[in-house]
Design a protein around this motif. Structure first.
Motif, short mmCIF file in Angstrom:
data_model
loop_
_atom_site.label_atom_id
_atom_site.label_comp_id
_atom_site.label_asym_id
_atom_site.label_seq_id
_atom_site.Cartn_x
_atom_site.Cartn_y
_atom_site.Cartn_z
N VAL A 598 -2.87 -13.42 4.23
CA VAL A 598 -3.50 -14.61 3.66
C VAL A 598 -2.64 -15.10 2.50
CG1 VAL A 598 -5.59 -15.59 2.65
CG2 VAL A 598 -5.77 -13.73 4.30
N LEU A 599 -2.26 -16.38 2.56
CA LEU A 599 -1.37 -16.98 1.56
C LEU A 599 -2.03 -18.17 0.90
CD1 LEU A 599 1.89 -17.09 3.72
CD2 LEU A 599 1.21 -15.28 2.13
N ASN A 600 -1.71 -18.37 -0.38
CA ASN A 600 -2.08 -19.60 -1.08
C ASN A 600 -0.85 -20.50 -1.08
OD1 ASN A 600 -2.39 -21.53 -3.36
ND2 ASN A 600 -4.31 -20.44 -3.67
N ILE A 601 -0.92 -21.59 -0.34
CA ILE A 601 0.26 -22.43 -0.12
C ILE A 601 0.65 -23.18 -1.39
CG2 ILE A 601 1.23 -24.30 1.27
CD1 ILE A 601 0.71 -21.72 2.80
N SER A 602 -0.31 -23.71 -2.11
CA SER A 602 0.01 -24.52 -3.29
C SER A 602 0.65 -23.68 -4.39
CB SER A 602 -1.25 -25.22 -3.82
OG SER A 602 -2.22 -24.25 -4.20
N GLU A 603 0.22 -22.43 -4.54
CA GLU A 603 0.76 -21.57 -5.58
C GLU A 603 1.88 -20.66 -5.08
OE1 GLU A 603 -2.31 -19.40 -7.48
OE2 GLU A 603 -3.51 -21.18 -7.97
N GLY A 604 2.12 -20.64 -3.79
CA GLY A 604 3.14 -19.76 -3.24
C GLY A 604 2.82 -18.30 -3.47
N ALA A 605 1.54 -17.92 -3.30
CA ALA A 605 1.09 -16.57 -3.62
C ALA A 605 0.53 -15.89 -2.39
CB ALA A 605 0.04 -16.60 -4.72
N LYS A 606 0.66 -14.57 -2.37
CA LYS A 606 0.07 -13.75 -1.31
C LYS A 606 -1.26 -13.20 -1.82
CE LYS A 606 2.83 -10.92 0.81
NZ LYS A 606 3.67 -9.72 1.06
N LEU A 607 -2.35 -13.54 -1.12
CA LEU A 607 -3.68 -13.14 -1.56
C LEU A 607 -4.15 -11.84 -0.92
CD1 LEU A 607 -5.44 -16.63 -1.44
CD2 LEU A 607 -4.22 -15.57 -3.34
N VAL A 608 -3.95 -11.71 0.37
CA VAL A 608 -4.43 -10.55 1.10
C VAL A 608 -3.38 -10.13 2.11
CG1 VAL A 608 -6.22 -9.66 2.66
CG2 VAL A 608 -6.85 -11.23 0.85
N GLU A 609 -3.20 -8.84 2.29
CA GLU A 609 -2.32 -8.32 3.32
C GLU A 609 -2.87 -6.97 3.75
OE1 GLU A 609 1.64 -7.29 2.16
OE2 GLU A 609 2.45 -7.74 4.16
N GLY A 610 -3.16 -6.80 5.02
CA GLY A 610 -3.70 -5.53 5.50
C GLY A 610 -4.04 -5.57 6.97
N ARG A 611 -4.67 -4.53 7.44
CA ARG A 611 -5.02 -4.38 8.85
C ARG A 611 -6.28 -5.16 9.19
NH1 ARG A 611 -3.11 -0.41 11.88
NH2 ARG A 611 -1.24 -1.04 10.74
N LEU A 612 -6.30 -5.79 10.34
CA LEU A 612 -7.47 -6.52 10.81
C LEU A 612 -8.28 -5.59 11.72
CD1 LEU A 612 -9.00 -9.24 11.00
CD2 LEU A 612 -7.68 -9.71 13.06
N PRO A 613 -9.49 -5.21 11.33
CA PRO A 613 -10.27 -4.28 12.17
C PRO A 613 -10.84 -4.97 13.40
CG PRO A 613 -11.55 -4.93 10.26
CD PRO A 613 -10.19 -5.56 10.09
N LEU A 614 -10.86 -4.24 14.53
CA LEU A 614 -11.45 -4.70 15.78
C LEU A 614 -12.28 -3.57 16.37
CD1 LEU A 614 -8.44 -6.53 17.52
CD2 LEU A 614 -10.35 -7.60 16.33
N SER A 615 -13.19 -3.91 17.25
CA SER A 615 -13.94 -2.89 17.98
C SER A 615 -12.99 -2.17 18.94
CB SER A 615 -15.09 -3.53 18.77
OG SER A 615 -15.96 -4.22 17.89
N PRO A 616 -13.26 -0.91 19.26
CA PRO A 616 -12.37 -0.17 20.17
C PRO A 616 -12.18 -0.90 21.50
CG PRO A 616 -13.93 1.31 19.13
CD PRO A 616 -14.35 -0.07 18.74
N THR A 617 -10.95 -0.93 21.97
CA THR A 617 -10.52 -1.52 23.25
C THR A 617 -10.81 -3.01 23.34
OG1 THR A 617 -12.55 -1.05 24.49
CG2 THR A 617 -10.88 0.70 24.40
#
Length: 984
Positions: A598-617
């Motif tokens: 997740v990026l903030n375009i106007s500020e050129g900043a990184k807000l969130v970075e990590g794994r996206l959880p999903l249900s198995p299979t």
């Protein structure tokens, strides 16, 4: 149950359940097995099943389907590598690649004469292949999902097919038309790759057996497709496989309950059963004896000897008569003719295609097909037969050229790995269908639709609110756009690369602009756009080179960033861009490994970075932002998750389609968007899994709720309401902190947060009542400590007093006294700062900080400790209770930044007596608790805000002591009167 069936390992899998298949040849000497996690086909000696007579390794990935021709002289196999191959049997020599699909194969079947081979899978269409030269005679299209079961009727008139959504279709072979369509009559098995729907014609061809929806097997009439009767027994879960005995008197069924049942079809009852350690996924009757071969999902096989009791009719009695009746009494195979002709013949012509077109040793099948054609009167003697062979030669020559083209275009298939990584998609889009309009995007604002004509497409933009402005004119698309994004300012389109002359293109069209010709176009050489997104003042495109390209609204190329993996999807909201990429290849269990950035375009900043959880299979099916800007995802298992900044950034499950489903017809919830409390979706009924443009889709509103465990109080609804309100409060407080950091007015959000906190207290009071009624006093005390308002704590005291719980009332009174003594509104169990804008600036991470999911939480959790910004100020350097204690020694307004001037600022001036609350010296004792001066608190009144000075705090404690002394004196006088009366 007389005995336990022993199974032995035939295929080494991955340790996870997999789709396995088993066949028994015509003479009962060999068994053939396969496993969807093993690329080999095994031929076993039936007298000793673990003993391998032959192992065939021609596929590049797991084998998912097997079929034996009549007479068992040819074996066909289908695989996840998209190919269908044929071998001679039983020696297992590879003969040819029959056909190829673009997606995995799921089912194969020979007809009674062996002249046709039907193949189907995840592709759109069932291929009917003439075995004489491997040409495709017909492609049958009509299923909406992957086809997992095929069965030719013995009379060679019909083909029956079933898909993962449980829809059964009767096909007329002569015309290729659908005779009957039975929707959703079998269980839905779309979610489990190791589970398929099957069906089977009875040996006499009169009935079709299909697994039912009530753990039974349903029989349908051959001609009318009407339901005739059911086999209902002791299966506790749905039937996943069935097989007719050779004479049609018996049937074997395997269920998800790990049972195998033997049925007497005439009596319509089960006569024998076996319970297994794992689910049996395939069965095969011995054609010349009383035995049944089984294989489970772990690749273990076994033979059940005498499944039909010896006192009953044998499963093979009368089978020869049925076989003769089904083939008009002809001997179809010449067993003496074992080798192909050495002269120049059709075999030689097809053999030049390097084994990619037709089998070399199919002479017996060819003779059989010719005999059938002569008997059916399709050819007029020897001359007609020669003409037919010449026609087949010409078809074979054409097929040879097509095969060479296929080999060149699919040279990269050797790099295919199982399971397959999810392809890139656009949120809110639907698949393309020939001649039908489809959605490029459908969201909370509106939709973009397209329909393909000859050489171009017609694109339309529509808004749900027709009064928002003038209608956007339709566009003629010559680029073939397949993806789009839409927001209030404009729309962006892109198309994949279709060769050197048709490069991937990115187009932006604003809805309004002060300048003419404000739309712009970008071309990409040797690069292909995979996903697009749109925000306030920016456009983003993610390409197959794992590049994120960011453009301004006017078309200026602003940034080019490298991503960590192939893109899956992207979404935009105002200044925020969220991108989902593959973190790695799929796990052996089939789980997708996805990352979110997740990026903030106007500020050129990184807000969130990590794994996206999903249900198995499962796989990701929707991704986007709520109306309030909260990030959310939805997977194929029907679980909706939203991102929260709690615990340093975490995903919360707030909706489950399985729990929300009201009927079996509601097969899929197609997500459109969401807000703080509702999910907007389109409910699709079987067999559809996405909406159509016409008729216009109907939006459904579903309430969000956490998947809570069953409470011992029976108050799960109240607990869910409490958690959802706390989640909403945390999001509101986050916005307050952001606005306060920017120096903007937060009065409206302060009021919203206060109202939400009051609603949370009301919910807690109802939970306290439930706890008291359920004798859960510790839990009630925990809830009382979490109450935010003084009025709520007093209400809790009155409640437990009315319920005659004096000990609990005393504890609640102690909680109130402690709050007043500390002069702090936050619960004592969870210390929290009541922050002013100045303190917020120091304690909230800036936009340049990155929140990694799983990282330690920097700010306190807003759920456990709700707070109101812009209330009584405290020292910036102090935290928690210590801050509240130390603040009494100084000025209560120290550190508060002046509020920006506004139209109503005069109402809050400290010198204006109309806008000033009475001071503590003029208040009554009851009104004194929790009151603060509005010159210090520019939001809703905070009952638990600390007093302005130690003297006022002392007066509060003194008033409580006076009240207690008055009560004690009253009790003493009453007791003295009582003593006097007794003396008299």
């Amino acid at each position: 149950m007389k005995r336990s069936l022993k199974l032995r390992e035939a295929h080494k899998g991955t340790g996870s359940p997999a789709l396995c298949s088993i066949l028994w040849d015509a003479d009962g000497r060999h068994l053939v097995t396969s496993n969807s996690s093993d690329p080999s086909v095994s031929i076993h000696d039936a007298s000793h099943p673990p003993k391998l007579a032959k192992e065939i390794r021609e596929h590049k990935d797991g084998v998912t389907a097997l079929a034996l021709s009549p007479g068992s002289n040819s074996l066909a196999s289908g695989s996840v590598d998209h190919s269908v191959k044929i071998y001679s049997f039983p020696d297992g020599e590879f003969q040819s690649n029959v056909t190829r699909f673009t997606l995995p194969i799921r089912s194969l079947a020979f007809n009674k004469s062996g002249s046709l081979l039907a193949a189907a899978g995840d592709d759109d269409g069932i291929k009917l292949i003439a075995t004489i030269d491997n040409t495709i005679s017909k492609v049958l299209k009509g299923h909406r999902g992957p086809v997992t079961g095929l069965s030719f009727d013995p009379s060679n008139e019909f083909l029956a097919s079933v898909d993962t959504f449980g829809t059964v279709i009767y096909w007329e072979l002569s015309s290729g038309k659908q005779m009957h369509t039975l929707k959703a009559i079998a269980p839905n098995c779309d979610a489990d790759a190791s589970l398929i729907n099957v069906l089977g014609w009875s040996p006499n061809g009169e009935t079709l057996a299909v697994p039912g929806l009530k753990n039974d097997v349903v029989m349908y009439d051959r001609d009318t497709a009407e339901k005739m009767f059911t086999l209902k027994g002791d299966h506790e879960r749905p039937v996943c496989f069935l097989a007719w005995s050779p004479n049609g008197k018996y049937m074997a069924t395997a269920g998800l309950d790990k049972q195998v049942l033997i049925w007497d079809v005439d009596l319509r009852q089960d006569i024998e059963r076996q319970k297994n350690d794992d689910r049996i996924c395939s069965l095969a009757w011995k054609q010349n004896g009383n035995a049944l071969a089984v294989i489970d999902v772990m690749g273990k096989i076994g033979i059940w000897e005498s499944p039909v009791p010896s006192c009953m009719k044998s499963p093979t009695d009368g089978a020869a008569d049925l076989q003769a009746r089904g083939t008009n009494g002809l001997l179809l195979f010449d067993e003496d003719d074992e080798t192909p002709s050495a002269s120049g013949s059709l075999d030689d012509a097809i053999d030049e295609s390097d084994g990619e077109s037709a089998p070399v040793g199919h002479k017996r099948l060819r003779k059989q097909s010719i005999s059938d054609e002569i008997c059916d009167g399709d050819s007029d003697g020897e001359d007609g037969l020669l003409r037919e062979i010449e026609s087949r030669k010409r078809s074979a020559a054409k097929h040879k050229k097509h095969t060479r083209d296929w080999k060149q275009g699919n040279a990269s298939s050797s790099n295919y790995t199982r399971p397959k990584m999810q392809e890139a998609f656009q949120p809110g889009s639907t698949p393309a269908e020939a001649g039908k309009r489809r959605f490029l995007v459908y969201n909370m604002l509106g939709s973009i639709t397209t329909i393909e004509n000859e050489g171009y497409s017609h694109v339309e933009v529509d808004f749900h609110d027709t009064g928002r402005g003038p209608r956007v004119p339709a566009m003629t698309d010559y680029f073939g756009f397949t993806m789009a994004a839409l927001n209030e300012n404009g729309s962006v389109f892109s198309n994949p690369c279709k060769g050197e002359k048709n490069m991937s293109t990115l187009m932006y069209r604003p809805f309004s602009s002060w300048a003419n010709n404000s739309e712009w176009l970008m071309r990409f050489e040797e690069e292909e756009v995979k996903a697009v997104a749109l925000g306030t003042g920016w456009v983003a495109a993610i390409t197959n080179l794992n590049l994120l390209r960011i453009f301004t609204e006017g078309g200026l190329q602003r940034h080019i960033l490298c991503l960590n993996g192939p893109v899956v999807t992207a979404a935009g909201y105002e200044d925020t861009l969220a991108v989902v990429t593959h973190a790695s290849e799929c796990l052996s269990s089939g789980d997708q490994m996805l990352d979110v950035l997740v990026l903030n375009i106007s500020e050129g900043a990184k807000l969130v970075e990590g794994r996206l959880p999903l249900s198995p299979t499962s796989c990701l099916t929707w991704f986007g932002f709520s109306e309030e800007g909260q990030l959310g995802s939805y997977d194929s298992k029907g679980v909706l998750r939203v991102f929260s900044h709690q615990y340093g950034g975490s995903w919360l499950p707030v909706f489950s389609a399985e729990k929300a489903r009201k009927s079996e017809d509601e097969t899929y919830y197609w997500i459109v968007g969401l807000n703080a409390s509702k999910l907007f979706c389109i409910i699709c009924k079987s067999p559809n899994c996405y909406p159509t443009v016409m008729p216009k889709p109907v939006l459904e509103l579903l309430s969000l709720s956490f998947p809570l465990a069953s409470s011992d109080l029976g108050a799960a609804d109240l607990e869910g309401e409490l958690m959802m309100s706390q989640l909403h409060l945390s999001q509101t407080q986050k916005k307050i902190r952001e606005l306060a950091t920017a120096g903007l007015d937060t009065t409206a959000l302060d009021d919203e947060a206060f109202n939400t906190e009051a609603a949370i207290d009301r919910c807690m009071l109802r939970l306290i009542a439930s706890c008291c009624n359920g004798d859960k006093l510790v839990r009630a005390t925990e809830l009382a400590k979490s109450l935010s308002l003084e009025k709520s704590v007093k209400g809790a005291i009155k409640l437990v007093t009315a319920l005659k719980l004096p000990i609990l009332a005393e504890r609640f009174s102690g909680i109130l006294e402690e709050r007043l003594f500390n002069g702090c509104r936050t619960p004592a169990a969870v210390p929290c700062v009541v922050a002013s804008p100045s303190t917020i600036t120091n304690h909230v991470p800036s936009s340049s900080d990155t929140i990694r999911t799983g990282a330690p939480a920097l700010p306190p959790s807003p759920l456990s400790c709700p707070r109101f910004p812009r209330r009584d100020a405290i020292d910036e350097k102090a935290r928690g209770i210590e801050a509240c204690k130390d603040a009494g020694d100084g000025d209560a307004t120290a550190g508060v930044k002046p509020k920006p001037p506004s139209s109503d600022s005069g109402k809050h001036e400290g010198n204006d007596k109309k806008g000033e609350m009475p001071s503590s010296s003029t208040m009554d004792e009851g009104d004194l608790n929790g009151r603060t001066n509005l010159a210090q608190s520019r939001g809703p009144t905070n009952p638990f805000a600390k007093t302005a000075s130690p003297r006022e705090r002392a007066s509060l404690l003194e008033s409580i002591r006076k009240m207690k002394r008055a009560e004690n004196e009253k009790d003493g006088k009453y007791s003295n009167k009582k003593v006097k009366v007794q003396k008299q």
